[in-house]
Design a protein around this motif. Structure first.
Motif, PDB file in Angstrom:
ATOM      1  N   TYR A   7       0.814  -1.222   0.000  1.00 44.40           N
ATOM      2  CA  TYR A   7       0.000   0.000   0.000  1.00 44.40           C
ATOM      3  C   TYR A   7       0.852   1.280   0.000  1.00 44.40           C
ATOM      4  O   TYR A   7       0.671   2.160  -0.845  1.00 44.40           O
ATOM      5  CB  TYR A   7      -0.967  -0.013   1.188  1.00 44.40           C
TER       6      TYR A   7
ATOM      7  N   ARG B 119      -0.140  15.006   2.971  1.00 48.50           N
ATOM      8  CA  ARG B 119      -0.421  14.731   4.392  1.00 48.50           C
ATOM      9  C   ARG B 119       0.267  15.768   5.279  1.00 48.50           C
ATOM     10  O   ARG B 119      -0.298  16.211   6.277  1.00 48.50           O
ATOM     11  CB  ARG B 119       0.013  13.319   4.778  1.00 48.50           C
TER      12      ARG B 119
ATOM     13  N   ALA C 163      -9.952   6.259   9.746  1.00 52.91           N
ATOM     14  CA  ALA C 163      -9.506   5.468   8.577  1.00 52.91           C
ATOM     15  C   ALA C 163      -7.985   5.618   8.446  1.00 52.91           C
ATOM     16  O   ALA C 163      -7.454   5.918   7.376  1.00 52.91           O
ATOM     17  CB  ALA C 163     -10.237   5.904   7.307  1.00 52.91           C
TER      18      ALA C 163
ATOM     19  N   ASP D 132      -9.129   2.404  12.507  1.00 57.10           N
ATOM     20  CA  ASP D 132      -9.424   1.819  11.190  1.00 57.10           C
ATOM     21  C   ASP D 132     -10.150   0.499  11.419  1.00 57.10           C
ATOM     22  O   ASP D 132      -9.967  -0.128  12.456  1.00 57.10           O
ATOM     23  CB  ASP D 132      -8.117   1.553  10.426  1.00 57.10           C
TER      24      ASP D 132
ATOM     25  N   ALA E 188      -7.765  10.809   5.816  1.00 56.79           N
ATOM     26  CA  ALA E 188      -7.030  10.973   4.555  1.00 56.79           C
ATOM     27  C   ALA E 188      -7.337   9.805   3.631  1.00 56.79           C
ATOM     28  O   ALA E 188      -7.112   8.642   3.997  1.00 56.79           O
ATOM     29  CB  ALA E 188      -5.519  11.026   4.837  1.00 56.79           C
TER      30      ALA E 188
HETATM   31  C1  LIG Z   1      -7.000   4.561   1.162  1.00 55.10           C
HETATM   32  S1  LIG Z   1      -6.800   4.001   2.809  1.00 55.10           S
HETATM   33  C2  LIG Z   1      -6.183   5.464   3.587  1.00 55.10           C
HETATM   34  C3  LIG Z   1      -5.269   5.183   4.725  1.00 55.10           C
HETATM   35  C4  LIG Z   1      -4.549   6.371   5.348  1.00 55.10           C
HETATM   36  N1  LIG Z   1      -5.469   7.314   5.925  1.00 55.10           N
HETATM   37  C5  LIG Z   1      -3.620   7.068   4.378  1.00 55.10           C
HETATM   38  O1  LIG Z   1      -3.567   8.288   4.382  1.00 55.10           O
HETATM   39  O2  LIG Z   1      -2.910   6.386   3.633  1.00 55.10           O
HETATM   40  C6  LIG Z   1      -8.468   3.958   3.361  1.00 55.10           C
HETATM   41  C7  LIG Z   1      -8.635   3.324   4.735  1.00 55.10           C
HETATM   42  O3  LIG Z   1      -9.961   3.571   5.169  1.00 55.10           O
HETATM   43  C8  LIG Z   1     -10.369   2.478   5.958  1.00 55.10           C
HETATM   44  N2  LIG Z   1     -11.834   2.555   6.104  1.00 55.10           N
HETATM   45  C9  LIG Z   1     -12.743   2.649   5.115  1.00 55.10           C
HETATM   46  N3  LIG Z   1     -13.980   2.733   5.637  1.00 55.10           N
HETATM   47  C10 LIG Z   1     -13.830   2.722   6.990  1.00 55.10           C
HETATM   48  C11 LIG Z   1     -14.749   2.789   8.073  1.00 55.10           C
HETATM   49  N4  LIG Z   1     -16.076   2.881   7.885  1.00 55.10           N
HETATM   50  N5  LIG Z   1     -14.264   2.767   9.326  1.00 55.10           N
HETATM   51  C12 LIG Z   1     -12.938   2.650   9.552  1.00 55.10           C
HETATM   52  N6  LIG Z   1     -12.014   2.568   8.570  1.00 55.10           N
HETATM   53  C13 LIG Z   1     -12.452   2.598   7.297  1.00 55.10           C
HETATM   54  C14 LIG Z   1      -9.827   1.283   5.191  1.00 55.10           C
HETATM   55  O4  LIG Z   1      -9.754   0.138   5.988  1.00 55.10           O
HETATM   56  C15 LIG Z   1      -8.453   1.803   4.757  1.00 55.10           C
HETATM   57  O5  LIG Z   1      -7.445   1.466   5.683  1.00 55.10           O
END
Ligand SMILES: C[S@@+](CC[C@H](N)C(=O)[O-])C[C@H]1O[C@@H](n2cnc3c(N)ncnc32)[C@H](O)[C@@H]1O
Length: 252
Positions: A35, A51, A70, A93, A138
């Motif tokens: 990722y 960020r 998240a 998350d 983010a």
């Molecule tokens: C694209 S990643 C972004 C991660 C991090 N914030 C970054 O800046 O790289 C999206 C994240 O959102 C989390 N996510 C999506 N829907 C969510 C929810 N309803 N509650 C908690 N986490 C969630 C996913 O598990 C994933 O880890």
């Protein structure tokens, strides 16, 4: 539900909210290992700058606590802790695999006493009202179908006058940039993902979800509809990403 046989994930415009949440959980549990690497490659390193930009816009005056919703592999929480040495960060998350990677990075940077992690859902934040100066998300709101509930939860947990920050990839509005960016999203990005990701279809979903995201002015209005005031938009890198900053009304 119609599905492209070449792609294991259906288009985001054709699935129910519950199906979309299942797809999101599966995607982030399978792309975890690559990722961060793919984020940096696919954004040409811009994601790090985005960020940091968000972290620098945060103000800490009351609780000195930041909630990273998240949180994924932890990059915004880490950037915020580094920008504001006196604060404590909580990252939340719902995908365990992403948090496990975040934990390793936090340990490597000696930030374990300042950043705590919690598995949980953005729509049901396990915190009392007003416990954070700022709550941010983010590249996560795009994956949450019920955005109004997520906004309301983030507003609830910040202090009156506190900030809600949303960093998200957006489709550029300028006609020339649009013409360059569409083939990048729909062709180059899936090709790069095929070369590097354990789950290339996840990046088709990414392109699809960016194309499905509302234009920034409409998105900012939806933050106001949830009760935020003084909502500002900051376009980043030719508008392929935006930082949106809203505030909880108060304290007067
Ligand atoms: C694209 S990643 C972004 C991660 C991090 N914030 C970054 O800046 O790289 C999206 C994240 O959102 C989390 N996510 C999506 N829907 C969510 C929810 N309803 N509650 C908690 N986490 C969630 C996913 O598990 C994933 O880890």
């Amino acid at each position: 539900m119609k599905q492209d046989p070449k792609n294991r994930y259906p288009s985001v415009s054709r699935i129910s909210d519950a199906q979309r949440v299942r797809v999101v959980k599966e995607i982030f549990a399978t792309v975890t290992g690559k990722y961060d690497f793919l984020n940096h490659v696919l954004s040409a390193g811009q994601d790090i700058h985005w960020r940091r930009f968000a972290a620098r816009r945060m103000n800490f005056e009351h609780t000195f606590r930041y909630l990273d919703v998240a949180a994924g592999t932890g990059d915004l929480g880490i950037a915020t802790a580094l920008s504001h040495p006196g604060i404590h960060v909580v990252g939340l998350d719902f995908v365990r695999e992403m948090l496990d990677t975040a934990q390793k990075k936090i340990r490597r940077r000696n930030l374990s006493t300042r950043i705590g992690l919690l598995q949980g859902d953005a729509l049901h934040l396990p915190f009392p009202d007003g416990g954070f100066d700022a709550a941010g998300i983010a590249f996560g709101i795009r994956n949450i179908p019920d955005k109004q509930s997520a906004f309301r939860e983030m507003l609830r947990v910040v202090v009156p006058g506190g900030q809600v920050l949303i960093l998200e990839m957006t489709f550029p509005q300028h006609p020339f940039i649009k013409r360059l960016y569409a083939p990048y999203l729909t062709r180059l990005l899936p090709a790069l993902a095929r070369a590097f990701s354990p789950n290339p279809d996840a990046y088709r979903y990414l392109a699809d979800s960016i194309l499905d995201f509302p234009p920034p002015p409409r998105f900012a209005r939806s933050m106001e509809q949830a009760g935020m005031v003084d909502v500002r938009r900051h376009p980043l890198t030719l508008g392929i990403t935006h930082l949106f900053v809203g505030h909880k009304p108060g304290p007067d």
